[in-house]
Each structure stands twice: as C-alpha cells, then as structure tokens.
Design a protein around this motif. Structure first.
Motif, PDB file in Angstrom:
ATOM      1  N   GLY A 305       0.783  -1.227   0.000  1.00 37.92           N
ATOM      2  CA  GLY A 305       0.000   0.000   0.000  1.00 37.92           C
ATOM      3  C   GLY A 305       0.812   1.273   0.000  1.00 37.92           C
ATOM      4  O   GLY A 305       0.248   2.368   0.120  1.00 37.92           O
ATOM      5  N   VAL A 306       2.139   1.180  -0.133  1.00 42.33           N
ATOM      6  CA  VAL A 306       2.972   2.371  -0.239  1.00 42.33           C
ATOM      7  C   VAL A 306       2.752   3.001  -1.615  1.00 42.33           C
ATOM      8  O   VAL A 306       2.689   2.305  -2.634  1.00 42.33           O
ATOM      9  N   VAL A 307       2.632   4.319  -1.643  1.00 42.94           N
ATOM     10  CA  VAL A 307       2.497   5.041  -2.905  1.00 42.94           C
ATOM     11  C   VAL A 307       3.885   5.399  -3.405  1.00 42.94           C
ATOM     12  O   VAL A 307       4.655   6.065  -2.702  1.00 42.94           O
ATOM     13  N   LEU A 308       4.229   4.951  -4.587  1.00 43.03           N
ATOM     14  CA  LEU A 308       5.502   5.306  -5.209  1.00 43.03           C
ATOM     15  C   LEU A 308       5.250   6.443  -6.179  1.00 43.03           C
ATOM     16  O   LEU A 308       4.442   6.323  -7.102  1.00 43.03           O
ATOM     17  N   SER A 309       5.900   7.574  -5.952  1.00 40.26           N
ATOM     18  CA  SER A 309       5.611   8.777  -6.721  1.00 40.26           C
ATOM     19  C   SER A 309       6.853   9.640  -6.817  1.00 40.26           C
ATOM     20  O   SER A 309       7.686   9.650  -5.904  1.00 40.26           O
ATOM     21  N   ASN A 310       6.972  10.346  -7.919  1.00 39.67           N
ATOM     22  CA  ASN A 310       8.035  11.336  -8.059  1.00 39.67           C
ATOM     23  C   ASN A 310       7.535  12.748  -7.780  1.00 39.67           C
ATOM     24  O   ASN A 310       8.197  13.722  -8.132  1.00 39.67           O
ATOM     25  N   GLU A 311       6.358  12.843  -7.156  1.00 41.43           N
ATOM     26  CA  GLU A 311       5.776  14.140  -6.810  1.00 41.43           C
ATOM     27  C   GLU A 311       5.668  14.289  -5.298  1.00 41.43           C
ATOM     28  O   GLU A 311       4.642  14.698  -4.767  1.00 41.43           O
ATOM     29  N   ILE A 312       6.747  13.957  -4.598  1.00 44.41           N
ATOM     30  CA  ILE A 312       6.736  13.980  -3.136  1.00 44.41           C
ATOM     31  C   ILE A 312       6.429  15.382  -2.615  1.00 44.41           C
ATOM     32  O   ILE A 312       5.724  15.549  -1.612  1.00 44.41           O
ATOM     33  N   ALA A 313       6.953  16.410  -3.288  1.00 45.37           N
ATOM     34  CA  ALA A 313       6.732  17.774  -2.808  1.00 45.37           C
ATOM     35  C   ALA A 313       5.246  18.097  -2.755  1.00 45.37           C
ATOM     36  O   ALA A 313       4.776  18.773  -1.824  1.00 45.37           O
ATOM     37  N   GLY A 314       4.480  17.611  -3.734  1.00 46.47           N
ATOM     38  CA  GLY A 314       3.037  17.854  -3.725  1.00 46.47           C
ATOM     39  C   GLY A 314       2.351  17.159  -2.570  1.00 46.47           C
ATOM     40  O   GLY A 314       1.459  17.724  -1.929  1.00 46.47           O
ATOM     41  N   TYR A 315       2.740  15.920  -2.280  1.00 46.69           N
ATOM     42  CA  TYR A 315       2.169  15.205  -1.135  1.00 46.69           C
ATOM     43  C   TYR A 315       2.566  15.889   0.177  1.00 46.69           C
ATOM     44  O   TYR A 315       1.753  16.011   1.109  1.00 46.69           O
ATOM     45  N   ASP A 316       3.821  16.305   0.259  1.00 47.00           N
ATOM     46  CA  ASP A 316       4.301  16.992   1.463  1.00 47.00           C
ATOM     47  C   ASP A 316       3.486  18.248   1.742  1.00 47.00           C
ATOM     48  O   ASP A 316       3.053  18.503   2.871  1.00 47.00           O
ATOM     49  N   ARG A 317       3.299  19.045   0.688  1.00 46.77           N
ATOM     50  CA  ARG A 317       2.586  20.307   0.867  1.00 46.77           C
ATOM     51  C   ARG A 317       1.125  20.053   1.215  1.00 46.77           C
ATOM     52  O   ARG A 317       0.547  20.769   2.046  1.00 46.77           O
ATOM     53  N   ALA A 318       0.509  19.057   0.583  1.00 44.61           N
ATOM     54  CA  ALA A 318      -0.877  18.737   0.902  1.00 44.61           C
ATOM     55  C   ALA A 318      -1.023  18.343   2.368  1.00 44.61           C
ATOM     56  O   ALA A 318      -1.950  18.774   3.065  1.00 44.61           O
ATOM     57  N   LYS A 319      -0.081  17.530   2.867  1.00 46.10           N
ATOM     58  CA  LYS A 319      -0.151  17.130   4.270  1.00 46.10           C
ATOM     59  C   LYS A 319       0.070  18.329   5.189  1.00 46.10           C
ATOM     60  O   LYS A 319      -0.654  18.526   6.175  1.00 46.10           O
ATOM     61  N   LEU A 320       1.074  19.127   4.859  1.00 43.33           N
ATOM     62  CA  LEU A 320       1.408  20.274   5.694  1.00 43.33           C
ATOM     63  C   LEU A 320       0.239  21.237   5.807  1.00 43.33           C
ATOM     64  O   LEU A 320      -0.079  21.730   6.896  1.00 43.33           O
ATOM     65  N   ARG A 321      -0.431  21.487   4.685  1.00 43.36           N
ATOM     66  CA  ARG A 321      -1.483  22.499   4.678  1.00 43.36           C
ATOM     67  C   ARG A 321      -2.864  21.954   5.014  1.00 43.36           C
ATOM     68  O   ARG A 321      -3.680  22.677   5.601  1.00 43.36           O
ATOM     69  N   LEU A 322      -3.146  20.692   4.657  1.00 43.93           N
ATOM     70  CA  LEU A 322      -4.482  20.158   4.890  1.00 43.93           C
ATOM     71  C   LEU A 322      -4.588  19.327   6.157  1.00 43.93           C
ATOM     72  O   LEU A 322      -5.697  19.101   6.645  1.00 43.93           O
ATOM     73  N   LEU A 323      -3.469  18.874   6.696  1.00 46.43           N
ATOM     74  CA  LEU A 323      -3.493  18.142   7.971  1.00 46.43           C
ATOM     75  C   LEU A 323      -2.886  18.969   9.087  1.00 46.43           C
ATOM     76  O   LEU A 323      -3.522  19.228  10.113  1.00 46.43           O
ATOM     77  N   ASN A 324      -1.630  19.417   8.897  1.00 49.87           N
ATOM     78  CA  ASN A 324      -0.933  20.103   9.982  1.00 49.87           C
ATOM     79  C   ASN A 324      -1.519  21.474  10.279  1.00 49.87           C
ATOM     80  O   ASN A 324      -1.628  21.869  11.447  1.00 49.87           O
ATOM     81  N   ALA A 325      -1.899  22.245   9.241  1.00 51.00           N
ATOM     82  CA  ALA A 325      -2.474  23.572   9.490  1.00 51.00           C
ATOM     83  C   ALA A 325      -3.802  23.476  10.243  1.00 51.00           C
ATOM     84  O   ALA A 325      -4.014  24.208  11.220  1.00 51.00           O
ATOM     85  N   PRO A 326      -4.723  22.592   9.851  1.00 52.97           N
ATOM     86  CA  PRO A 326      -5.932  22.419  10.667  1.00 52.97           C
ATOM     87  C   PRO A 326      -5.645  21.938  12.087  1.00 52.97           C
ATOM     88  O   PRO A 326      -6.341  22.319  13.027  1.00 52.97           O
TER      89      PRO A 326
END
Length: 515
Positions: A305-326
C-alpha cells in the motif's frame, strides 16, 4: 482460584507465539526464512507502528527485507524487545461508531515480526558496522527526528559536537572501520566507506522523517561530511562515489502514534495471553509515499500500500497544509475554548465547521496537487481521523513550538493567497488564535513550550488585548513573519481577526468562528 496464586504471564517471544490467543493476528510467514535487508536507525514507536508494519506485510512473499533495528544511544528498545526475539504488538484503536470489527471499542491487535535484530550503537558498534557492510543489506531507513540529522541550512552542521567527534576520528585504512561514530551521518558514511573498499554495491538511504525535501537534505549532508572526512586520508574519491552511486529518495509519512502507557500494556497482555514489554498503538490510518529512486533493488513496497511517486513535494505540501495547518487551528482556537483533545474539539460544531471551510475553501485553492490526488477524499479522511475518540491527541501538545510551525503550516498559504488576491479572513484567524494563546499563557504564568519561549513570554506579558498594539508587537518576530510583516493587506487582516476574537473567552471564540 486465589488470584494471588496465579502464575505470571510468559513473555512474548518466538517460542511463545503459538500461545497468543485467537483474534490476534500473528506473522503468517516463517521468520527463520527471512534475511535482513534493511537497517533502520531510530526504532521508536513511529517506526515500529508504521514502516515495520508495512515491511511485515511483505515478508511472506519476499523474505529478503527483514529489519535490523539500531538505536544510536538508548538501549531501551533493544533491552525490551531482544528477549522477545524482536516481536511486539501493534494496537489499532478504531472508532467503534465506524468500525464494526471493534464494536466493543477494543483495539485490533497484531504481532509484528519484521524486526529480526536489535542493536544499540553505543555499545555494539562492531555489530552495527558489520551489518551496514553486509551485502544483503540494500536499504537503510531513518526516523531520528530533525535534530538527529545534525543539519545546517545547506548541509551538515560542522560545529555539532557529534559531527566534530566523527570527523576527528583517527585515520584508518579504507578497509578498516573508523572509531565508532556518534552521529547518524557518521554511521551512514562509515558503512558506505567500508562497502566501497570491499567492492560492494552501496545501500539506498531513505529518510522517513517529516522534513521538507528529506532525501535531498540528507544527501547534501552526507556528501559534505564525506568530503570533510576524506581530506588527507587514503580513500580519496569517497564523496564522488557516494554522489554517483548512492540514492537518497524523498518520502512522506503520516499516522498518529500515541505514547505507550501501562494501561495499554495491561490491555494487550490480557488480550494476548502473554506479556509484551513494549506494545505500541497507532491510529488505523497510515500513509507512506516514497520517491521511486533506489539502487541495488528495493522492497516491493507497493504491495503493502505504499504510494511510489516522483511528486513527493506535492504530497508533502498537501499534508502540511491540509493536515498540519488544521491541527494547529484546532490547537490554538480549541485551547482558547478550554478544550483538551482534537476529538473533543471536533465535537464543537462551530470549530469543526470552521476547520472544514478553511480546508476546502481557503487551503485547497493554494495547492498544486499530485496527479490523481483527490483533495475532497483526503479532507474527508482527515476529518474522520480528527473525530476518532479512540485517539487521545492533546491540543496542548500540538500547540508546542508555534513559532516554528506557524510559518510553514499557515503563513505560506497566506502568502500564496495574497499573491492570488484571495480572501485572508479565515486564514488569519488561527494565526490570531496563536497570538491570543501566547498572551493567555504568558499572563497566566503558564510555561510556553517553544524555542522562542522567553521572547514570546515577554511579548505576551506586555500585550494589552487591543488588536493593533498586540499585532504590531508580534510582527517584530522576523523569524516568524518575515516579509509578511511589511504587507499592509496581511497586517490589516490579522488585526481584524485578532479583534474578532474579542476577549478570547470560549464564548467569544465561538462567535468569531461563526462570523
């Protein structure tokens, strides 16, 4: 039977695994048939709840990736789990309202078997180096927290005492180990140095800590250390070899892992029928995204179930802003409302509704999302996690280190909204909540947990509650607000948000959230 005459429980181990009671998942593969292919530095609760559980899912079909777990300094994990042959229990507390398999509220239990070896580098240095030089080891992973990397802004901190020690190690032939390193960077380079000397392929180095560009930053630190190390030594070219041959993929990890306490130990023992010295718990949700950049092979992570992606920055930013900011929003506004936990905060309709609107209407438009990323589904999952009463996540703990968290969790979104001409009202309210939270802590004499604690306490004690005065006082924190402090649009919006909070009582905050 007299309870006092009852025999003590046997200890969880390979020999007692068959005694584990029905209803508890146990390794479905032959552990003796597995080989150690991963060395992991920092086997704390998060690693054992997260990466080790993913690897446990793979060993039945690919036994080459068992884990050697290495602690740098503390022998606690080794001493607890070595008598258990590396076995331990993972408890997954579910929300009984949504999880039919846990209708009684009891967590699902699973015995993890992926850790085959436990070492403490402090007193088992030769064994650690031998494992790093083992040809079967093709991956080294890390969860050592940001401070464990000894980083500077652009590489490694050459003034850090552990780095100074490791670079001062006495000269030795390339085929022989240096004196035992103190730093993780020192260990990584020592292992790579020995593999190069023996003509072995290098291992891939995978950081699993929540650092932006974690693989890139680790790569730069390792290269700088190696260049410093090879000066005046016989093994010239080490840094160039690392640069050309070693991969440092980026990653993103996510799952809430509350601390183990005696209540969990007792609950697990009663369910298992054997004693586990160090069980761990984790929310049912887990995410692991990894850049597919490996050398010398990799585990089939996608099967687990690990997601292999070359767009880590997009996942990082989504987590930072949609999980950590709330999370920070709940922490500061919820604390002002005298609420204790995230789940409690989500039971306040005004606060829960505000956070959801913030995510969907203010944060999502600022994101450049990875291909195939569904923001609505991601938000739905986050809100469900926040509401889970089985996970007791304290707002007071989330509120720590606000001066470090606010810039990356909220101010970056505000800067993007300013550039796009979008409204700031909702985005500024949690920032104003932080100002009011600091003021309350300072005026009530409560310690502020923050690298800028003394400065924040001084500013908070001098505030008056008047919006313009208080905002101006906090905007002097250049390391927090930077260029935003000079943007009149932001300053005005923050002052309005501060004023909306009124006297910051629970009732006043609730009114501000509803406006």
């Amino acid at each position: 039977m007299n309870p006092q005459s009852a025999s003590p429980l046997l200890r969880l181990s390979q020999a007692t695994l068959a005694r584990v009671r029905d209803g508890v998942a146990v390794p479905a593969y032959d552990r003796d048939a597995t080989r150690i292919g991963i060395v992991h530095f920092g086997p704390g609760a998060f690693h054992r709840a997260h990466q080790a559980a993913y690897i446990d899912d793979l060993l039945g079909t690919d036994p080459a990736w068992a884990i050697s777990a290495v602690s740098l300094h503390s022998a606690g994990v080794r001493d607890a789990l070595r008598p258990q042959d590396g076995l331990y229990t993972l408890a997954l507390p579910g929300d009984a309202r949504a999880d039919a398999s846990a209708s009684d509220g009891a967590p699902r239990l699973r015995v993890i078997g992926s850790i085959r070896e436990l070492l403490c580098a402090r007193d088992e240095a030769a064994a650690v180096l031998a494992r790093l030089a083992d040809r079967d080891v093709r991956l080294v992973t890390l969860t050592i927290t940001e401070k464990g990397y000894c980083l500077s802004a652009d590489g490694v901190d050459l003034q850090h005492p552990d780095i100074v020690h490791d670079l001062a190690a006495p000269e030795a032939p390339a085929s022989a180990p240096l004196s035992a390193p103190l730093s993780t960077i020192g260990w990584l380079v020592a292992g790579l140095r020995l593999r190069r000397a023996r003509g072995f392929e290098p291992y891939t180095v995978l950081s699993c800590d929540n650092l932006a560009d974690n693989g890139g930053r680790l790569r730069r630190a390792v290269l700088q250390f190696a260049r410093e190390l090879e000066r005046d030594r016989a093994d010239q070219g080490l840094a160039d070899w690392i640069e050309s041959e070693v991969a440092f993929p980026r990653s993103m990890v996510d799952s809430i892992t509350p601390a183990t306490d005696d209540a969990l130990r007792a609950q697990v023992a009663s369910r298992l029928g054997v004693e586990d010295a160090w069980p761990i718990q984790r929310e049912p949700y887990a995410q692991w995204v990894v850049e597919d950049d490996f050398r010398n092979g990799r585990p089939p992570l996608e099967r687990a179930g690990v997601v292999l992606s070359n767009e880590i920055a997009g996942y990082d930013r989504a987590k930072l802003r949609l999980l950590n900011a709330p999370h920070s929003t709940l922490a500061y506004l919820g604390s002002l409302m005298r609420i204790e936990t995230v789940a409690d905060a989500m039971r306040e309709p005004a606060l829960a509704g505000f956070v959801e609107r913030l995510m969907r209407e203010d944060i999502v438009p600022t994101l450049q999302l990875p291909r195939g990323f569904d923001p609505d589904a991601y938000i739905d999952a986050i809100l469900a996690r926040f509401r889970n009463p089985a996970i007791r996540h304290l707002l007071a703990q989330i509120a720590w280190d606000g001066s470090q968290k606010i810039p990356v969790r909220l101010l970056g979104t505000i800067a993007d909204a300013l550039a796009a001409g979008r409204p700031l009202e909702r985005l500024c309210l949690p920032v104003a909540g932080w100002l009011r939270f600091v003021r309350r802590q300072a005026r009530e004499g409560v310690a502020i947990v923050d690298p800028l604690a003394d400065t924040l306490a001084r500013i908070g004690a001098a505030t008056t509650g008047e919006a313009s005065h208080d905002v101006d006082a906090f905007l002097t924190l250049d390391s927090v607000f930077g260029a935003l402090a000079g943007d009149a649009r932001f300053v005005d919006a923050l002052a309005r948000a501060h004023a909306r909070l009124g006297d910051a009582t629970p009732a006043a905050v609730a009114r501000a959230l509803a406006d």
